[in-house]
Design a protein around this motif. Structure first.
Motif, PDB file in Angstrom:
ATOM      1  N   SER A 110      39.743  46.030  37.980  1.00 33.06           N
ATOM      2  CA  SER A 110      41.079  45.470  38.186  1.00 33.06           C
ATOM      3  C   SER A 110      40.995  44.284  39.141  1.00 33.06           C
ATOM      4  O   SER A 110      40.207  44.277  40.091  1.00 33.06           O
ATOM      5  CB  SER A 110      42.025  46.532  38.750  1.00 33.06           C
ATOM      6  OG  SER A 110      41.548  47.006  39.997  1.00 33.06           O
ATOM      7  N   TYR A 111      41.808  43.272  38.876  1.00 33.90           N
ATOM      8  CA  TYR A 111      41.845  42.030  39.645  1.00 33.90           C
ATOM      9  C   TYR A 111      43.281  41.567  39.814  1.00 33.90           C
ATOM     10  O   TYR A 111      44.175  42.009  39.082  1.00 33.90           O
ATOM     11  CB  TYR A 111      41.099  40.913  38.896  1.00 33.90           C
ATOM     12  CG  TYR A 111      39.603  40.982  38.932  1.00 33.90           C
ATOM     13  CD1 TYR A 111      38.865  40.170  39.773  1.00 33.90           C
ATOM     14  CD2 TYR A 111      38.903  41.858  38.095  1.00 33.90           C
ATOM     15  CE1 TYR A 111      37.479  40.211  39.795  1.00 33.90           C
ATOM     16  CE2 TYR A 111      37.522  41.913  38.108  1.00 33.90           C
ATOM     17  CZ  TYR A 111      36.817  41.083  38.959  1.00 33.90           C
ATOM     18  OH  TYR A 111      35.436  41.131  38.983  1.00 33.90           O
ATOM     19  N   ARG A 145      38.348  39.433  29.368  1.00 30.80           N
ATOM     20  CA  ARG A 145      39.551  39.539  30.210  1.00 30.80           C
ATOM     21  C   ARG A 145      40.743  39.904  29.348  1.00 30.80           C
ATOM     22  O   ARG A 145      41.013  39.262  28.335  1.00 30.80           O
ATOM     23  CB  ARG A 145      39.845  38.215  30.920  1.00 30.80           C
ATOM     24  CG  ARG A 145      41.079  38.311  31.850  1.00 30.80           C
ATOM     25  CD  ARG A 145      41.417  36.990  32.497  1.00 30.80           C
ATOM     26  NE  ARG A 145      41.909  36.002  31.539  1.00 30.80           N
ATOM     27  CZ  ARG A 145      43.167  35.930  31.110  1.00 30.80           C
ATOM     28  NH1 ARG A 145      44.085  36.810  31.525  1.00 30.80           N
ATOM     29  NH2 ARG A 145      43.516  34.993  30.248  1.00 30.80           N
ATOM     30  N   GLN A 146      41.432  40.958  29.752  1.00 28.02           N
ATOM     31  CA  GLN A 146      42.706  41.333  29.149  1.00 28.02           C
ATOM     32  C   GLN A 146      43.721  41.416  30.288  1.00 28.02           C
ATOM     33  O   GLN A 146      43.700  42.362  31.075  1.00 28.02           O
ATOM     34  CB  GLN A 146      42.601  42.670  28.411  1.00 28.02           C
ATOM     35  CG  GLN A 146      43.903  43.121  27.750  1.00 28.02           C
ATOM     36  CD  GLN A 146      44.363  42.158  26.668  1.00 28.02           C
ATOM     37  OE1 GLN A 146      43.565  41.620  25.917  1.00 28.02           O
ATOM     38  NE2 GLN A 146      45.666  41.937  26.593  1.00 28.02           N
ATOM     39  N   GLY A 147      44.559  40.405  30.405  1.00 27.38           N
ATOM     40  CA  GLY A 147      45.476  40.352  31.534  1.00 27.38           C
ATOM     41  C   GLY A 147      44.699  40.234  32.832  1.00 27.38           C
ATOM     42  O   GLY A 147      43.901  39.315  33.011  1.00 27.38           O
ATOM     43  N   SER A 148      44.899  41.186  33.735  1.00 26.69           N
ATOM     44  CA  SER A 148      44.208  41.183  35.029  1.00 26.69           C
ATOM     45  C   SER A 148      43.015  42.140  35.049  1.00 26.69           C
ATOM     46  O   SER A 148      42.459  42.412  36.114  1.00 26.69           O
ATOM     47  CB  SER A 148      45.184  41.561  36.140  1.00 26.69           C
ATOM     48  OG  SER A 148      45.717  42.857  35.923  1.00 26.69           O
ATOM     49  N   THR A 149      42.618  42.645  33.890  1.00 27.33           N
ATOM     50  CA  THR A 149      41.495  43.578  33.780  1.00 27.33           C
ATOM     51  C   THR A 149      40.274  42.885  33.192  1.00 27.33           C
ATOM     52  O   THR A 149      40.388  42.153  32.211  1.00 27.33           O
ATOM     53  CB  THR A 149      41.865  44.790  32.911  1.00 27.33           C
ATOM     54  OG1 THR A 149      43.025  45.437  33.457  1.00 27.33           O
ATOM     55  CG2 THR A 149      40.723  45.788  32.851  1.00 27.33           C
ATOM     56  N   GLU A 199      45.498  38.688  38.638  1.00 28.34           N
ATOM     57  CA  GLU A 199      45.288  38.001  37.361  1.00 28.34           C
ATOM     58  C   GLU A 199      44.656  36.622  37.544  1.00 28.34           C
ATOM     59  O   GLU A 199      43.788  36.223  36.765  1.00 28.34           O
ATOM     60  CB  GLU A 199      46.593  37.874  36.591  1.00 28.34           C
ATOM     61  CG  GLU A 199      46.387  37.315  35.192  1.00 28.34           C
ATOM     62  CD  GLU A 199      47.542  37.580  34.251  1.00 28.34           C
ATOM     63  OE1 GLU A 199      47.527  37.038  33.133  1.00 28.34           O
ATOM     64  OE2 GLU A 199      48.464  38.330  34.631  1.00 28.34           O
ATOM     65  N   ASN A 200      45.051  35.889  38.577  1.00 30.43           N
ATOM     66  CA  ASN A 200      44.464  34.573  38.806  1.00 30.43           C
ATOM     67  C   ASN A 200      42.975  34.675  39.123  1.00 30.43           C
ATOM     68  O   ASN A 200      42.167  33.847  38.677  1.00 30.43           O
ATOM     69  CB  ASN A 200      45.190  33.845  39.937  1.00 30.43           C
ATOM     70  CG  ASN A 200      44.781  32.389  40.030  1.00 30.43           C
ATOM     71  OD1 ASN A 200      44.839  31.644  39.051  1.00 30.43           O
ATOM     72  ND2 ASN A 200      44.339  31.964  41.210  1.00 30.43           N
ATOM     73  N   ASP A 205      42.349  38.443  25.713  1.00 32.05           N
ATOM     74  CA  ASP A 205      42.872  37.166  26.169  1.00 32.05           C
ATOM     75  C   ASP A 205      41.775  36.124  26.345  1.00 32.05           C
ATOM     76  O   ASP A 205      41.999  34.939  26.130  1.00 32.05           O
ATOM     77  CB  ASP A 205      43.613  37.354  27.504  1.00 32.05           C
ATOM     78  CG  ASP A 205      44.876  38.179  27.351  1.00 32.05           C
ATOM     79  OD1 ASP A 205      45.440  38.200  26.244  1.00 32.05           O
ATOM     80  OD2 ASP A 205      45.307  38.803  28.348  1.00 32.05           O
ATOM     81  N   ALA A 235      40.991  37.031  38.015  1.00 33.99           N
ATOM     82  CA  ALA A 235      40.324  37.359  36.748  1.00 33.99           C
ATOM     83  C   ALA A 235      40.120  36.096  35.904  1.00 33.99           C
ATOM     84  O   ALA A 235      39.053  35.895  35.321  1.00 33.99           O
ATOM     85  CB  ALA A 235      41.148  38.388  35.972  1.00 33.99           C
ATOM     86  N   LYS A 236      41.125  35.241  35.855  1.00 32.78           N
ATOM     87  CA  LYS A 236      41.007  34.001  35.092  1.00 32.78           C
ATOM     88  C   LYS A 236      39.931  33.094  35.683  1.00 32.78           C
ATOM     89  O   LYS A 236      39.136  32.486  34.958  1.00 32.78           O
ATOM     90  CB  LYS A 236      42.351  33.276  35.069  1.00 32.78           C
ATOM     91  CG  LYS A 236      43.417  33.977  34.241  1.00 32.78           C
ATOM     92  CD  LYS A 236      44.727  33.214  34.288  1.00 32.78           C
ATOM     93  CE  LYS A 236      45.800  33.883  33.428  1.00 32.78           C
ATOM     94  NZ  LYS A 236      47.094  33.149  33.500  1.00 32.78           N
TER      95      LYS A 236
END
Length: 258
Positions: free
Chosen positions: A147-148, A219-223, A150-151, A195, A153-154
Motif C-alpha cells: 500500500s502507498y 499499479r492499481q490505484g495506490s496498490t 497514490e502519488n 492502471d 505509487a505513481k
C-alpha cells in the motif's frame, strides 16, 4: 538433492531476497511432496481443514492463507485462488538478508529496491506470498502487494521505467555486506489490465551462481503488485511470471482494496 542445492544457491543471490524456493514442482507436486515456496520452506504445518496439499484446487475461506486481517491481506493471493499453484504465506527464506539493497549506480537504485523486503522505502505496508507452479517444472514466483499514497505509487512506476531504460549495462547491489550483480537488464512486453505496469528481465549473479529473473510491477490505484519469477530446477532457464497469476492478483485487489 542437486535441485535442492541449486535452490539454496539461488536463495543466496543477494539481494534477490524473496526467492528461496526448495525443491521443484512437477505436474504432481515437488520432489519432497510439496510445491516450492519462493520465500523459503514452510516452518509450520497447514491449519486443520486447509487445502494446501499439492494438486488441490483449494476452497477460498478454508485455505492455509485465510482472508483475515487488513484489506491488503485480503487482497493478496491465497491457496485455492488458482488451480495449478501452491500459494503460501510463510515468511521468506531465513538465510536471506533483510532490508533494502543499495545500488552502486544512483540511476539503478529503484531496481535494487525492488529486490528488497518491499518495492521501495515509501511502501506503507507489504504482504508477501510464495507461489510454486504445479504444472511448470521448477517455476517459483515471489508475489507481494504493497500500500502507498497514490502519488508515491505513481512516482515509483515512473522511476522504475526510467531505471530499466538507463541500466541495461547492469549494476551491483549490496545488502548486509552481501553483494549481487545484475546484468542484461531488458524491458519486457507484458500487458496487464491494471492502471499501470512495467516489466523487465535480468541475470542476477552472486557467489558463483547466476539466474534469469523476470519481474513485473503493477499499479492499481495506490496498490503496487510485485511479482518475481525464476526456475529453481534450472537457474539458467528463463521462467516468466504467468499471466493468469497476475490477472488473479489484480482482480483480488479490485475486489478488496478501495
Amino acid at each position: 538433492m542437486r535441485m535442492k542445492a541449486r535452490a539454496a544457491l539461488v536463495a543466496s543471490l543477494a539481494p534477490v531476497l524473496l526467492i528461496g524456493a526448495v525443491g521443484c514442482t512437477t505436474a504432481g507436486g515437488s520432489a519432497t511432496g510439496r510445491s516450492p515456496d519462493p520465500k523459503g520452506p514452510a516452518t509450520t504445518p497447514a491449519a486443520p481443514g486447509s487445502t494446501g496439499a499439492p494438486g488441490s484446487t483449494g476452497t477460498p475461506g478454508t485455505s492455509a492463507t485465510p482472508r483475515t486481517g487488513s484489506a491488503l491481506e485480503k487482497g493478496a493471493l491465497e491457496q485455492g485462488d488458482l488451480v495449478g499453484y501452491q500459494i503460501s504465506a510463510q515468511g521468506k527464506n531465513p538465510n536471506a538478508p533483510d532490508g533494502q539493497p543499495r545500488a552502486d549506480k544512483k540511476a539503478c537504485q529503484p531496481l535494487a529496491d525492488v529486490m528488497g523486503d518491499k518495492p521501495d522505502p515509501a511502501a506503507r505496508e507489504t504482504v508477501n506470498r510464495g507461489v510454486g507452479s504445479q504444472t511448470q517444472l521448477g517455476l517459483a514466483i515471489s508475489a507481494s502487494v504493497s500500500s502507498y499514497a497514490e502519488n508515491d505509487a505513481k512516482q515509483l512506476m515512473t522511476r522504475l521505467k526510467a531505471a530499466v531504460a538507463a541500466c541495461g549495462a547492469g549494476f551491483n547491489a549490496t545488502v548486509q555486506k552481501q553483494t549481487g550483480s545484475y546484468r542484461e537488464v531488458k524491458a519486457a512486453d507484458y500487458r496487464t489490465g491494471a492502471d499501470d505496469s512495467v516489466s523487465w528481465t535480468v541475470v542476477a549473479a552472486a557467489q558463483g551462481v547466476s539466474a534469469h529473473v523476470h519481474l513485473v510491477l503493477v499499479r492499481q490505484g495506490s496498490t503496487i503488485v510485485r511479482l518475481m519469477a525464476l526456475n529453481v530446477a534450472d537457474a539458467q532457464r528463463k521462467g516468466d511470471v504467468p499471466h493468469d497469476l497476475t490477472d488473479k492478483q489484480i482482480q483480488k485487489i479490485k475486489q478488496n482494496i478501495r
